[in-house]
Motif scaffolding. Structure first.
Motif, PDB file in Angstrom:
ATOM      1  N   PRO A  11      -7.170  11.524  -0.031  1.00 46.68           N
ATOM      2  CA  PRO A  11      -6.007  12.409   0.125  1.00 46.68           C
ATOM      3  C   PRO A  11      -4.936  11.761   1.003  1.00 46.68           C
ATOM      4  O   PRO A  11      -5.246  11.087   1.975  1.00 46.68           O
ATOM      5  N   MET A  12      -3.699  11.967   0.617  1.00 46.23           N
ATOM      6  CA  MET A  12      -2.582  11.415   1.379  1.00 46.23           C
ATOM      7  C   MET A  12      -2.442  12.187   2.695  1.00 46.23           C
ATOM      8  O   MET A  12      -2.559  13.416   2.706  1.00 46.23           O
ATOM      9  N   PRO A  13      -2.212  11.484   3.812  1.00 46.84           N
ATOM     10  CA  PRO A  13      -2.017  12.193   5.082  1.00 46.84           C
ATOM     11  C   PRO A  13      -0.820  13.143   4.985  1.00 46.84           C
ATOM     12  O   PRO A  13       0.203  12.799   4.393  1.00 46.84           O
ATOM     13  N   GLN A  14      -0.970  14.312   5.553  1.00 47.87           N
ATOM     14  CA  GLN A  14       0.100  15.308   5.537  1.00 47.87           C
ATOM     15  C   GLN A  14       0.660  15.488   6.944  1.00 47.87           C
ATOM     16  O   GLN A  14      -0.100  15.497   7.919  1.00 47.87           O
ATOM     17  N   PRO A  15       1.973  15.656   7.089  1.00 48.28           N
ATOM     18  CA  PRO A  15       2.568  15.829   8.419  1.00 48.28           C
ATOM     19  C   PRO A  15       1.943  16.982   9.208  1.00 48.28           C
ATOM     20  O   PRO A  15       1.731  16.870  10.412  1.00 48.28           O
ATOM     21  N   LYS A  16       1.599  18.076   8.521  1.00 47.60           N
ATOM     22  CA  LYS A  16       1.034  19.233   9.225  1.00 47.60           C
ATOM     23  C   LYS A  16      -0.314  18.905   9.863  1.00 47.60           C
ATOM     24  O   LYS A  16      -0.693  19.497  10.865  1.00 47.60           O
ATOM     25  N   ASP A  17      -1.048  17.917   9.297  1.00 52.46           N
ATOM     26  CA  ASP A  17      -2.332  17.519   9.868  1.00 52.46           C
ATOM     27  C   ASP A  17      -2.158  16.818  11.215  1.00 52.46           C
ATOM     28  O   ASP A  17      -3.108  16.675  11.969  1.00 52.46           O
ATOM     29  N   PHE A  18      -0.950  16.361  11.488  1.00 51.43           N
ATOM     30  CA  PHE A  18      -0.661  15.669  12.737  1.00 51.43           C
ATOM     31  C   PHE A  18       0.167  16.544  13.673  1.00 51.43           C
ATOM     32  O   PHE A  18       0.688  16.066  14.675  1.00 51.43           O
ATOM     33  N   THR A  35       2.846   7.978  10.827  1.00 46.82           N
ATOM     34  CA  THR A  35       3.405   6.807  10.152  1.00 46.82           C
ATOM     35  C   THR A  35       2.338   5.741   9.951  1.00 46.82           C
ATOM     36  O   THR A  35       2.238   5.139   8.876  1.00 46.82           O
ATOM     37  N   HIS A  36       1.505   5.526  10.960  1.00 47.36           N
ATOM     38  CA  HIS A  36       0.426   4.541  10.847  1.00 47.36           C
ATOM     39  C   HIS A  36      -0.593   4.978   9.784  1.00 47.36           C
ATOM     40  O   HIS A  36      -1.006   4.178   8.947  1.00 47.36           O
ATOM     41  N   ALA A  37      -0.988   6.248   9.811  1.00 44.01           N
ATOM     42  CA  ALA A  37      -1.958   6.761   8.839  1.00 44.01           C
ATOM     43  C   ALA A  37      -1.407   6.638   7.418  1.00 44.01           C
ATOM     44  O   ALA A  37      -2.129   6.290   6.489  1.00 44.01           O
ATOM     45  N   LEU A  38      -0.121   6.881   7.258  1.00 40.19           N
ATOM     46  CA  LEU A  38       0.505   6.776   5.941  1.00 40.19           C
ATOM     47  C   LEU A  38       0.513   5.325   5.454  1.00 40.19           C
ATOM     48  O   LEU A  38       0.224   5.055   4.285  1.00 40.19           O
ATOM     49  N   SER A  39       0.787   4.379   6.348  1.00 39.82           N
ATOM     50  CA  SER A  39       0.796   2.974   5.932  1.00 39.82           C
ATOM     51  C   SER A  39      -0.613   2.502   5.571  1.00 39.82           C
ATOM     52  O   SER A  39      -0.790   1.735   4.621  1.00 39.82           O
ATOM     53  N   VAL A  40      -1.625   2.968   6.298  1.00 38.72           N
ATOM     54  CA  VAL A  40      -3.018   2.621   5.962  1.00 38.72           C
ATOM     55  C   VAL A  40      -3.375   3.201   4.596  1.00 38.72           C
ATOM     56  O   VAL A  40      -3.967   2.521   3.759  1.00 38.72           O
ATOM     57  N   TRP A  41      -2.998   4.448   4.349  1.00 34.54           N
ATOM     58  CA  TRP A  41      -3.278   5.090   3.068  1.00 34.54           C
ATOM     59  C   TRP A  41      -2.623   4.308   1.927  1.00 34.54           C
ATOM     60  O   TRP A  41      -3.240   4.083   0.882  1.00 34.54           O
ATOM     61  N   GLU A  42      -1.373   3.888   2.124  1.00 33.99           N
ATOM     62  CA  GLU A  42      -0.676   3.131   1.085  1.00 33.99           C
ATOM     63  C   GLU A  42      -1.389   1.811   0.788  1.00 33.99           C
ATOM     64  O   GLU A  42      -1.505   1.415  -0.365  1.00 33.99           O
ATOM     65  N   ARG A  43      -1.883   1.127   1.825  1.00 36.94           N
ATOM     66  CA  ARG A  43      -2.616  -0.126   1.607  1.00 36.94           C
ATOM     67  C   ARG A  43      -3.882   0.122   0.812  1.00 36.94           C
ATOM     68  O   ARG A  43      -4.231  -0.647  -0.093  1.00 36.94           O
ATOM     69  N   VAL A  44      -4.609   1.193   1.136  1.00 39.45           N
ATOM     70  CA  VAL A  44      -5.849   1.524   0.431  1.00 39.45           C
ATOM     71  C   VAL A  44      -5.562   1.819  -1.040  1.00 39.45           C
ATOM     72  O   VAL A  44      -6.232   1.306  -1.933  1.00 39.45           O
ATOM     73  N   VAL A  45      -4.553   2.638  -1.298  1.00 40.52           N
ATOM     74  CA  VAL A  45      -4.211   3.000  -2.673  1.00 40.52           C
ATOM     75  C   VAL A  45      -3.739   1.771  -3.450  1.00 40.52           C
ATOM     76  O   VAL A  45      -4.101   1.591  -4.616  1.00 40.52           O
ATOM     77  N   ASP A  46      -2.948   0.897  -2.815  1.00 40.90           N
ATOM     78  CA  ASP A  46      -2.516  -0.335  -3.487  1.00 40.90           C
ATOM     79  C   ASP A  46      -3.719  -1.205  -3.844  1.00 40.90           C
ATOM     80  O   ASP A  46      -3.781  -1.779  -4.927  1.00 40.90           O
ATOM     81  N   GLY A  47      -4.685  -1.304  -2.931  1.00 44.92           N
ATOM     82  CA  GLY A  47      -5.892  -2.087  -3.199  1.00 44.92           C
ATOM     83  C   GLY A  47      -6.682  -1.525  -4.363  1.00 44.92           C
ATOM     84  O   GLY A  47      -7.168  -2.271  -5.217  1.00 44.92           O
ATOM     85  N   ILE A  48      -6.800  -0.214  -4.417  1.00 45.91           N
ATOM     86  CA  ILE A  48      -7.519   0.433  -5.522  1.00 45.91           C
ATOM     87  C   ILE A  48      -6.793   0.166  -6.835  1.00 45.91           C
ATOM     88  O   ILE A  48      -7.414  -0.185  -7.839  1.00 45.91           O
ATOM     89  N   SER A  49      -5.474   0.299  -6.821  1.00 43.24           N
ATOM     90  CA  SER A  49      -4.721   0.107  -8.072  1.00 43.24           C
ATOM     91  C   SER A  49      -4.829  -1.328  -8.569  1.00 43.24           C
ATOM     92  O   SER A  49      -4.849  -1.566  -9.777  1.00 43.24           O
TER      93      SER A  49
END
Length: 58
Positions: A11-18, A35-49
């Protein structure tokens, strides 16, 4: 047989969770953590794709 692949993304990090809302300043520690959690999520999703992307048939 189908070439279809089902991939479950984290799941993508949501602002309300922070604890972020419209009144939170951009330089708050929570905004930095988000911002850090979002960049980590993007790296993970890019790796999966990259791993499940189109494959060349031999």
């Amino acid at each position: 047989m189908s070439d279809r692949v089902v991939v479950h993304l984290p799941p993508m990090p949501q602002p309300k969770d922070f604890g972020l809302d419209a009144k939170t300043p951009n330089d708050s520690p929570a905004a930095e953590r988000y911002t850090h959690a979002l960049s980590v999520w993007e790296r993970v999703v890019d790796g999966i794709s990259e791993r499940v992307g189109p494959r060349k048939k031999r």
